[in-house]
Scaffold this motif. Structure first.
Motif, mmCIF file in Angstrom:
data_model
loop_
_atom_site.group_PDB
_atom_site.id
_atom_site.type_symbol
_atom_site.label_atom_id
_atom_site.label_comp_id
_atom_site.label_asym_id
_atom_site.label_seq_id
_atom_site.Cartn_x
_atom_site.Cartn_y
_atom_site.Cartn_z
ATOM 1 N N LEU A 89 93.987 100.601 -67.813
ATOM 2 C CA LEU A 89 93.018 100.734 -66.726
ATOM 3 C C LEU A 89 92.782 102.202 -66.375
ATOM 4 O O LEU A 89 91.651 102.599 -66.066
ATOM 5 C CB LEU A 89 93.493 99.966 -65.483
ATOM 6 N N GLU A 90 93.830 103.000 -66.466
ATOM 7 C CA GLU A 90 93.690 104.424 -66.195
ATOM 8 C C GLU A 90 92.809 105.076 -67.257
ATOM 9 O O GLU A 90 91.939 105.897 -66.949
ATOM 10 C CB GLU A 90 95.072 105.081 -66.175
ATOM 11 N N ILE A 92 90.513 103.561 -69.105
ATOM 12 C CA ILE A 92 89.147 103.063 -68.910
ATOM 13 C C ILE A 92 88.462 103.812 -67.777
ATOM 14 O O ILE A 92 87.276 104.174 -67.870
ATOM 15 C CB ILE A 92 89.170 101.548 -68.645
ATOM 16 N N ASP A 93 89.200 104.092 -66.722
ATOM 17 C CA ASP A 93 88.647 104.841 -65.595
ATOM 18 C C ASP A 93 88.246 106.251 -66.024
ATOM 19 O O ASP A 93 87.192 106.758 -65.638
ATOM 20 C CB ASP A 93 89.682 104.899 -64.462
ATOM 21 N N HIS A 94 89.076 106.880 -66.865
ATOM 22 C CA HIS A 94 88.769 108.228 -67.340
ATOM 23 C C HIS A 94 87.551 108.222 -68.262
ATOM 24 O O HIS A 94 86.720 109.133 -68.209
ATOM 25 C CB HIS A 94 89.976 108.809 -68.074
ATOM 26 N N ALA A 96 85.082 106.025 -68.160
ATOM 27 C CA ALA A 96 83.913 105.760 -67.317
ATOM 28 C C ALA A 96 83.458 107.013 -66.576
ATOM 29 O O ALA A 96 82.251 107.216 -66.361
ATOM 30 C CB ALA A 96 84.230 104.640 -66.328
ATOM 31 N N ALA A 97 84.402 107.861 -66.195
ATOM 32 C CA ALA A 97 84.064 109.060 -65.422
ATOM 33 C C ALA A 97 83.554 110.202 -66.289
ATOM 34 O O ALA A 97 82.999 111.176 -65.766
ATOM 35 C CB ALA A 97 85.290 109.522 -64.630
ATOM 36 N N LYS A 104 82.754 110.561 -73.604
ATOM 37 C CA LYS A 104 83.520 109.335 -73.408
ATOM 38 C C LYS A 104 84.384 109.028 -74.635
ATOM 39 O O LYS A 104 85.561 108.649 -74.513
ATOM 40 C CB LYS A 104 82.577 108.163 -73.120
#
Length: 219
Positions: A89-90, A92-94, A96-97, A104
């Motif tokens: 999840l961490e 994926i968050d990175h 996405a940002a 990406k």
């Protein structure tokens, strides 16, 4: 002290992990972190990061572990830090940002090795001129595969690293491989694990889930 990543198969019964910890402690190995990779009927596959005193040989860890009934060491290799268990999840968050598609993808390959416990990661695209590496992690080998007969790819899979398309340098390093489609059958994320161990079905499934979510962020 030096840290190693130890992958063991042991009987899935009460007390087995405790017995392993005692055996490792008898040769000076200190368990820093542990993650269950896979469970099956009567067995478990665990990854452990252990610290060894300076000068101690990793072979002593293998001998101590396999001195127990029902324990088999799959691999041991140098490792830095603790295990990053279930940190998708961490990542994926990175992703996405990050900015555009190229950014990406670079974030993906830079962070995936730490989370998926591999040596390197690349994204490969199959073109009219053959496979092209789009991005690679810092540890990715400069030598690239001249062909990718496993593409197009429809699902995450462990690749046969003994086949002729695999560069000799990769084979010399006993590199195990896994890949998954990234938004389509002609683009794939590829993982390399020099020195093994082989990719477990649970690890391949984990790669597939991650690639699927990242692909949705790239659209």
């Amino acid at each position: 002290m030096r840290s190693y990543l130890l992958r063991v198969e042991l009987e899935d019964r009460p007390g087995s992990l405790g017995s392993l910890a005692v055996a490792l402690g008898s040769v000076g190995a200190d368990i820093l972190s542990l993650d269950v990779v896979e469970r099956g009927p009567g067995y478990a596959i665990d990854d452990l990061v252990v610290d060894l005193p300076t000068g101690a040989m990793p072979d002593t860890v293998i001998t101590a572990a396999e001195g127990l009934i029902g324990v088999r060491v799959e691999s041991i290799r140098p490792h830095t830090g603790r295990l990053e268990a279930h940190r998708e999840l961490e990542l994926i968050d990175h992703v996405a940002a990050a900015g555009d598609r190229a950014d990406k993808l670079q974030v993906l390959v830079d962070e995936a090795p730490r989370i998926l416990r591999v040596g390197w990661c690349t994204v490969v695209e199959f073109t009219d001129h053959g496979p092209q590496r789009i991005v690679g992690s810092p540890g990715a080998p400069e030598t690239q595969a001249p062909s990718t007969p496993w593409m197009p790819i429809s699902q995450a899979t462990a690749l046969d690293a003994s086949e002729e398309w695999v560069p000799q340098l990769w084979r010399d390093m006993d590199t195990t491989l896994a890949a998954a489609p990234l938004g389509g059958p002609h683009t794939a994320i590829v993982l390399g694990r020099p020195g093994g161990p082989n990719f477990r079905p649970s690890e391949v499934a984990r790669l597939g889930y991650l690639a699927g979510i990242v692909a949705s962020l790239l659209r």
